[in-house]
Design an enzyme around this catalytic site. Structure first.
Site, PDB file in Angstrom:
ATOM      1  N   ASP A 193       3.517   6.941 -10.634  1.00  0.00           N
ATOM      2  CA  ASP A 193       2.258   6.984  -9.900  1.00  0.00           C
ATOM      3  C   ASP A 193       1.200   7.391 -10.926  1.00  0.00           C
ATOM      4  O   ASP A 193       1.517   7.932 -11.994  1.00  0.00           O
ATOM      5  CB  ASP A 193       2.309   7.959  -8.716  1.00  0.00           C
ATOM      6  CG  ASP A 193       1.191   7.655  -7.710  1.00  0.00           C
ATOM      7  OD1 ASP A 193       0.227   6.946  -8.089  1.00  0.00           O
ATOM      8  OD2 ASP A 193       1.263   8.134  -6.563  1.00  0.00           O
TER       9      ASP A 193
HETATM   10  C1  BGC Z   1      -1.745   6.738  -5.434  1.00  0.00           C
HETATM   11  C2  BGC Z   1      -0.998   5.415  -5.516  1.00  0.00           C
HETATM   12  C3  BGC Z   1      -1.883   4.371  -6.102  1.00  0.00           C
HETATM   13  C4  BGC Z   1      -2.363   4.839  -7.460  1.00  0.00           C
HETATM   14  C5  BGC Z   1      -3.290   3.865  -8.151  1.00  0.00           C
HETATM   15  C6  BGC Z   1      -2.357   7.127  -6.752  1.00  0.00           C
HETATM   16  O1  BGC Z   1      -3.179   8.230  -6.622  1.00  0.00           O
HETATM   17  O2  BGC Z   1      -0.863   7.752  -5.008  1.00  0.00           O
HETATM   18  O3  BGC Z   1      -0.558   5.031  -4.248  1.00  0.00           O
HETATM   19  O4  BGC Z   1      -1.217   3.145  -6.177  1.00  0.00           O
HETATM   20  O5  BGC Z   1      -3.076   6.059  -7.307  1.00  0.00           O
HETATM   21  O6  BGC Z   1      -4.520   3.846  -7.520  1.00  0.00           O
END
Ligand code: BGC
Length: 756
Positions: free
Chosen positions: A228
């Site tokens: 993530d």
């Molecule tokens: C979120 C993800 C997301 C990623 C990119 C993170 O903060 O938890 O779900 O895909 O950011 O934006």
């Protein structure tokens, strides 16, 4: 594959390390001299959030279709429709030059307060897995990748970057992992995104057990694991654990750390090569799909309307809906002009167009006179004048339609909800309008369960319209006027109040840890076990018609677990309009050696029926439908015995039941050991024949010693009851010097007879 191996052979250590960390916020590192292209990833999950500038994390993205969020999508229970949405998402990725869309999210709705529940499918792991597999197969069928997220046990936004979810093995396997497992096994997502949080103390990005052993080992993920955004703490530890790609980039220090670790011998080159291999496989696969062809925005907008119409849930209806021949309608609530159709955070889409619910209502209202009152302010202030105006308008009309949207500040990625309530003004508004106008309908826009006990008695009808996507305004009108007969059903329980909810006592955790003390019992598993009344049960949803169930049949009364079972039932539309019914199949084991939920969803089907029409619905049940995870054996097992097959219209509305007998083919290793209890010896198929003669002798001796009879020992207790759950060794110890040899030696002798 040979080509990939030859590229790996030609790559420098620096190139390998660079490939394993993003080049920008959204791109991977190309290696031009070897012909390795870059790759572009974008959020997800219910639309494509493609930012024009790849170095920006948050700028407004290019226009794309905002589909309904996962709660609404899941409520359709329509795997074919979700597949279709996946294909549409892929077309938009192709148009916007995106190789992988960052979704779907399959985390369990452990508590309704989780701010991100709108992005997740369900409280039921089987169901969420089926939804995710359909989504992934839809997207990937068009040559675009997905990222299954957030792996794993990411069930709250509170301290989401650090909290440690403390969860036992059986709960992990039966509740928090199966949706991922199903998605991987049935759909092979190109990527899986690890979660921010820790699981039993270890960050999702450093979980050898979850990433390498389970995901890549047991489930055989072919794609790569991506972090993530910002979830990596120690790049080298993460790489060793199985985290292939770190995002976002650039992160020169991380790349250097990998180089240093390989040079110093702290990381074997083969580990880095494996990450590179996985990434290259996907990069080349993505490059096979030509990009740039425009998508059909109008067709996708129409698809949103269709999905939203299928996902909306008729929670209450005294017959007022569908509206017919109404001449004066009072429309109340700011959400009718400014629709609340998506959630806040990384999933936020810049829509191609947005249906205004008021305009769509007017189009279908057959010339009815429509008044508008704001009803409530955008914040949580109390404004009685708005309520007074709404009441007056409602009194002047034949019907009042209240469009009530949960404000964004109450529900979003990044934080959890403080309560499950609408705003105080919204509740006061609903009560006042319903008191003045009995023909009131409440239309809700929210991402997860809200409480209604305060006001549910007031309205004539309640429609759960969710975060319904950019064409949801039209879908509401379709349902209100009966253009669409609602068929959505809940995939999460709506509780009466927050204090009733399964994780209430164990949420949000202290000192960086949240204990999953409720274990397997989340959602309906909990409410049923506790006999806890709920507002609306899992699987519930109304229709403008009625359905009858009959002729439940099973393919065999006695069956082997490995053969599974096929269940069929006849469903008849007994009303006067066409409609769709969602048939649910639950399984209950009569008696198990471990505690099991009273019933668990193991199959479902959605069927469309004309008035008077009957169709046979068939649902297969496999080994896993009957199995549970036994932590001591470290595997899924079944037990021979009786199971109920429960077929119904919701978890609380079982229409027919059949009892079947399962023959387990599972061969379990004998777990008897020095500390096994008498009961364990007697229950064990290999231990029993060895132990029983010895036991009978021992018991006779003890009865003689205590002077007791069959039931009652000399010291006023049931000898058997007293002894059964004591280790054999300790029982023997009580006899001290009377024993011919030590208790340990006797037990060792018995164990030798068992194990040879
Ligand atoms: C979120 C993800 C997301 C990623 C990119 C993170 O903060 O938890 O779900 O895909 O950011 O934006």
């Amino acid at each position: 594959m040979a080509e990939i191996e030859s590229i790996i052979a030609q790559m420098t250590l620096e190139e390998k390390a660079a490939l394993c960390t993003g080049a920008t916020s959204w791109t991977l590192t190309p290696i031009e001299r070897l012909g390795v292209p870059g790759m572009f990833v974008s959020d997800g999950p219910h639309g494509v959030r493609r930012v024009a500038n790849e170095d920006s994390l948050t700028e407004e993205s290019l226009p794309a279709t905002c589909f309904p969020t996962a709660s609404c999508l899941a409520s359709t229970w329509d795997t074919a429709l979700i597949h279709e949405m996946g294909q549409a998402l892929a077309e938009e990725c192709i148009a916007l030059n995106v190789d992988v869309v960052l979704g779907p999210g399959v985390n369990m709705k452990r508590t309704p307060v989780c701010g991100r529940n709108f992005e997740y499918f369900s409280e039921d792991p089987y169901f969420a897995g089926e939804m995710a597999a359909s989504y992934i197969n839809g997207v990937q069928s068009r040559g675009v990748g997905t990222s299954l997220k957030h792996y794993a046990v990411n069930n709250q936004e509170y301290q989401r970057m650090t909290i440690s979810a403390e969860v036992d093995e059986r709960t992990l396997r039966e509740i928090y992992l199966p949706a991922f497992e199903t998605a991987v096994k049935k759909a092979q997502p190109w990527t899986v995104m690890c979660s921010y949080n820790r699981i039993n103390g270890v960050y999702g990005s450093e979980q050898t057990y979850l990433l390498t052993e389970i995901l890549k080992g047991e489930w055989e993920l072919e794609g790569f694991v991506v972090s993530d955004w910002g979830a990596v703490h120690d790049r080298v530890a993460a790489l060793k654990a199985g985290l292939d790609l770190e995002m976002p980039g650039p992160r020169a220090r991380r790349v250097q750390a990998v180089i240093d670790a390989v040079q110093s011998g702290a990381v074997d080159m083969r580990i880095l090569d494996e990450a590179v291999r996985r990434i290259l496989r996907i990069v080349f696969k993505a490059a096979e799909t030509p990009k740039g062809a425009p998508f059909d925005a109008a067709a996708h907008h129409a698809l949103v309307r269709r999905i939203a119409g299928e996902g909306m849930i008729l929670l209450k209806n005294n017959g007022i809906l569908p509206l017919k021949g109404v001449k004066r309608i009072a429309v109340i609530g700011q959400a009718v002009k400014e629709p609340h159709f998506q959630g806040g955070g990384s999933s936020h889409i810049n829509p191609t167009q947005v249906d205004i619910p008021l305009d769509e209502l007017a189009k279908l209202a057959g010339g009815a006179e429509i008044s508008f009152s704001q009803g409530y302010p955008p914040d949580d202030s109390s404004q009685p004048a708005l309520i007074e105006a709404a009441v007056a308008a409602a009194q002047a009309a034949e019907v009042a339609l209240l469009y009530i949207a949960l404000p964004t500040y109450k529900e979003s990625e990044g934080y959890d909800r403080a309560d499950l309530d609408l705003t105080a003004q919204q509740v006061a508004l609903i009560k006042a309008v319903c008191a003045a106008q009995p023909n009131s309908v409440v239309i809700l826009n929210n991402g997860s369960a809200v409480t209604m006990s305060d006001w549910i008695a007031g309205p004539a009808a309640v429609l759960e319209a969710w975060m319904m996507g950019q064409a949801g305004g039209g879908a509401i009108a379709d349902v209100l006027f009966g253009v669409v007969n609602p068929s959505g059903k809940l995939t999460e329980t709506f509780p009466l109040k927050l204090t009733d909810t399964p994780a209430f006592i164990n949420y949000p955790g202290v000192s960086g840890k949240v204990r999953y003390g409720e274990g397997l019992f989340i959602g309906y598993r909990y409410y049923e076990m506790r006999e806890q009344p709920v507002l609306f049960p899992f699987g519930y949803g109304g229709s403008y018609t009625t359905f009858a169930y009959s002729a439940l049949r099973v393919s065999a009364q006695n069956f082997r677990d490995v053969d599974g079972l096929t269940v069929s039932v006849e469903v008849t539309n007994t009303g006067s309009v066409a409609g769709k019914e969602i048939v649910q199949v639950y399984v209950h084991q009569h008696q198990a050696q471990v505690v099991r939920p009273l019933k668990e969803l193991k199959g479902f089907a959605k069927v469309e029926l004309q008035p008077g029409e009957t169709k046979t619905v068939t649902v297969p049940l496999d080994f896993r439908a009957f199995a549970y995870y036994h932590p001591a054996y470290g595997r899924w097992i079944t037990e021979s015995g009786e199971f109920d097959i429960l077929v119904g219209a919701s978890s609380a509305d079982i229409r027919c039941t059949e009892t079947v007998t399962l023959e387990s083919t599972v061969e379990l290793p004998c777990l008897l050991n020095r500390k096994s209890t008498l009961r364990e010896w007697l229950d064990d198929p290999r231990g029993k024949p060895v132990f029983e003669p010895f036991f009978n002798q021992m018991l006779a001796g003890m009865r003689a010693m205590f002077g007791g009879g069959e039931e009652e020992g000399g010291i006023g207790m049931d000898v058997m009851g007293f002894l059964l759950d004591m280790p054999l060794r300790d029982v023997l110890e009580f006899q001290g010097n009377l024993l011919p040899m030590s208790a340990d030696d006797i037990v060792a002798g018995l164990l030798k007879q068992v194990f040879g």
